[in-house]
Design a protein around this motif. Structure first.
Motif, short mmCIF file in Angstrom:
data_model
loop_
_atom_site.label_atom_id
_atom_site.label_comp_id
_atom_site.label_asym_id
_atom_site.label_seq_id
_atom_site.Cartn_x
_atom_site.Cartn_y
_atom_site.Cartn_z
N MET A 1 -35.26 2.96 27.60
CA MET A 1 -33.84 2.98 27.35
C MET A 1 -33.29 1.48 27.38
N MET A 2 -32.71 0.81 26.60
CA MET A 2 -32.03 -0.31 26.81
C MET A 2 -30.53 -0.30 26.17
N GLU A 3 -29.67 -0.86 26.90
CA GLU A 3 -28.28 -0.88 26.67
C GLU A 3 -27.80 -2.21 26.67
N VAL A 4 -26.60 -2.47 26.09
CA VAL A 4 -25.67 -3.50 25.86
C VAL A 4 -24.44 -3.29 26.55
N GLN A 5 -23.80 -3.79 27.82
CA GLN A 5 -22.74 -3.49 28.32
C GLN A 5 -21.48 -4.42 27.82
N ILE A 6 -20.30 -4.00 27.95
CA ILE A 6 -19.18 -4.92 27.72
C ILE A 6 -18.26 -4.73 28.94
N GLY A 7 -18.04 -5.84 29.81
CA GLY A 7 -17.29 -5.72 31.01
C GLY A 7 -16.18 -6.96 30.82
N ILE A 8 -15.17 -6.94 31.63
CA ILE A 8 -14.14 -7.86 31.38
C ILE A 8 -13.83 -8.38 32.72
N SER A 9 -13.94 -9.78 32.96
CA SER A 9 -13.53 -10.34 34.08
C SER A 9 -12.21 -10.33 34.44
N GLU A 10 -11.89 -10.71 35.79
CA GLU A 10 -10.55 -10.66 36.24
C GLU A 10 -9.95 -11.86 35.52
N GLN A 11 -10.59 -12.89 35.31
CA GLN A 11 -9.96 -14.00 35.03
C GLN A 11 -9.59 -14.06 33.33
N THR A 12 -10.12 -13.16 32.63
CA THR A 12 -9.76 -12.77 31.23
C THR A 12 -8.66 -11.97 31.49
N ILE A 13 -8.61 -10.69 32.41
CA ILE A 13 -7.37 -9.80 32.61
C ILE A 13 -6.26 -10.84 32.75
N GLU A 14 -6.36 -11.71 33.70
CA GLU A 14 -5.14 -12.52 34.14
C GLU A 14 -4.73 -13.59 32.91
N GLU A 15 -5.55 -13.75 32.12
CA GLU A 15 -5.33 -14.90 31.01
C GLU A 15 -4.26 -13.72 30.13
N ILE A 16 -4.71 -12.47 29.82
CA ILE A 16 -3.99 -11.80 28.92
C ILE A 16 -2.67 -11.41 29.52
N ARG A 17 -2.73 -11.13 30.73
CA ARG A 17 -1.32 -10.76 31.30
C ARG A 17 -0.33 -11.87 31.07
N LYS A 18 -0.81 -12.90 31.25
CA LYS A 18 0.18 -14.31 31.01
C LYS A 18 0.52 -14.40 29.67
N ARG A 19 -0.45 -14.10 28.57
CA ARG A 19 -0.09 -14.48 27.28
C ARG A 19 0.98 -13.07 26.96
N LEU A 20 0.89 -12.05 27.40
CA LEU A 20 1.54 -11.03 27.18
C LEU A 20 3.01 -10.99 27.81
N GLY A 21 3.35 -11.77 28.91
CA GLY A 21 4.57 -11.96 29.42
C GLY A 21 5.04 -10.67 30.01
N GLY A 22 6.38 -10.36 29.79
CA GLY A 22 7.09 -9.33 29.74
C GLY A 22 6.28 -7.92 29.49
N LEU A 23 5.43 -7.99 28.48
CA LEU A 23 4.86 -6.97 28.19
C LEU A 23 3.37 -6.57 28.68
N GLN A 24 3.15 -7.35 29.84
CA GLN A 24 1.58 -7.33 30.50
C GLN A 24 1.25 -5.99 30.81
N ASN A 25 2.34 -5.09 30.84
CA ASN A 25 1.60 -3.78 31.15
C ASN A 25 1.01 -3.08 30.08
N LYS A 26 0.72 -3.75 28.90
CA LYS A 26 -0.04 -3.58 27.73
C LYS A 26 -1.60 -4.16 27.74
N THR A 27 -1.69 -4.81 29.08
CA THR A 27 -3.04 -5.41 29.17
C THR A 27 -4.23 -4.29 28.96
N PRO A 28 -4.15 -3.05 29.36
CA PRO A 28 -5.00 -2.10 29.34
C PRO A 28 -5.39 -1.77 27.99
#
Length: 203
Positions: free
Chosen positions: A1-28
């Motif tokens: 078996m072989m697989e390709v996984q997609i994971g998200i770094s903490e840095q990316t999550i933090e950048e998304i939160r900043k861009r969303l501002g008051g809507l950062q609860n929508k990050t997930p």
């Protein structure tokens, strides 16, 4: 078996939160949607690079997709993956000549012509290869349809099917993997941007 996984770094999550501002609860929500669009892209590219127009093997895309399993992300589990599994595929799944007539004759070392034989071409590059084993291969039927069979002794049985590579073996080469990861990274970033913009626009 072989697989390709997609994971998200903490840095990316933090950048998304900043861009969303008051809507950062929508990050997930942003990330789960982006990851799932990316897994769809990965599955498509696995099939196309293996069996499609740009693929390296003489096999139908449907036969590749049947061996692919997609694990989607959720807002609670921000990971996705596409896994390829399965055993070697029957040789008749590839571009194999299944006609009853002779193909082009070849000769033994002593110059005598070989009896009828079938031929197969697993990869698109190169010529078909004659199935000239001794005893030579022949066509049989099974629940899977037509298959190539070969005896490995002078006795009537046992009979052994002839196989080509498995889907993981076909996908797992350096150029294909590099292409899949490169496209996945690009798709993920584009989808993150698009989902952020959608949420900010709707408020």
């Amino acid at each position: 078996m072989m697989e390709v996984q997609i994971g998200i770094s903490e840095q990316t999550i933090e950048e998304i939160r900043k861009r969303l501002g008051g809507l950062q609860n929508k990050t997930p929500t942003v990330l789960s949607r982006a990851i799932n669009r990316t897994t769809t892209n990965i599955k498509k590219n696995m099939a196309q690079q293996t069996a499609g127009k740009d693929g390296k093997y003489n096999i139908k895309s449907e036969d590749v997709k049947e061996s692919l399993n997609v694990q989607k992300a959720t807002t609670r589990n921000l990971q996705g993956r596409v896994a390829a599994s399965g055993h070697p595929l029957l040789l008749t799944k590839f571009n194999a000549d299944k006609s009853a007539g002779p193909i082009e004759p070849i000769t033994y070392e002593n110059g005598k012509p070989n009896p009828r034989f079938y031929s197969a071409k697993v990869k698109k590059i190169g010529r078909k290869k004659a199935l000239t084993g001794n005893p030579r291969a022949f066509i049989g039927t099974s629940k899977a349809g037509l298959i190539f069979l070969q005896r490995f002794s002078g006795k009537r049985y046992p009979l052994e099917p002839l196989y080509g590579p498995s889907v993981p073996q076909m996908i797992e080469n350096e150029k294909t993997i590099e292409f899949i990861y490169r496209e996945a990274e690009s798709t993920l970033q584009k989808r993150i941007d698009a989902e952020i913009n959608n949420i900010l626009r709707k408020g």
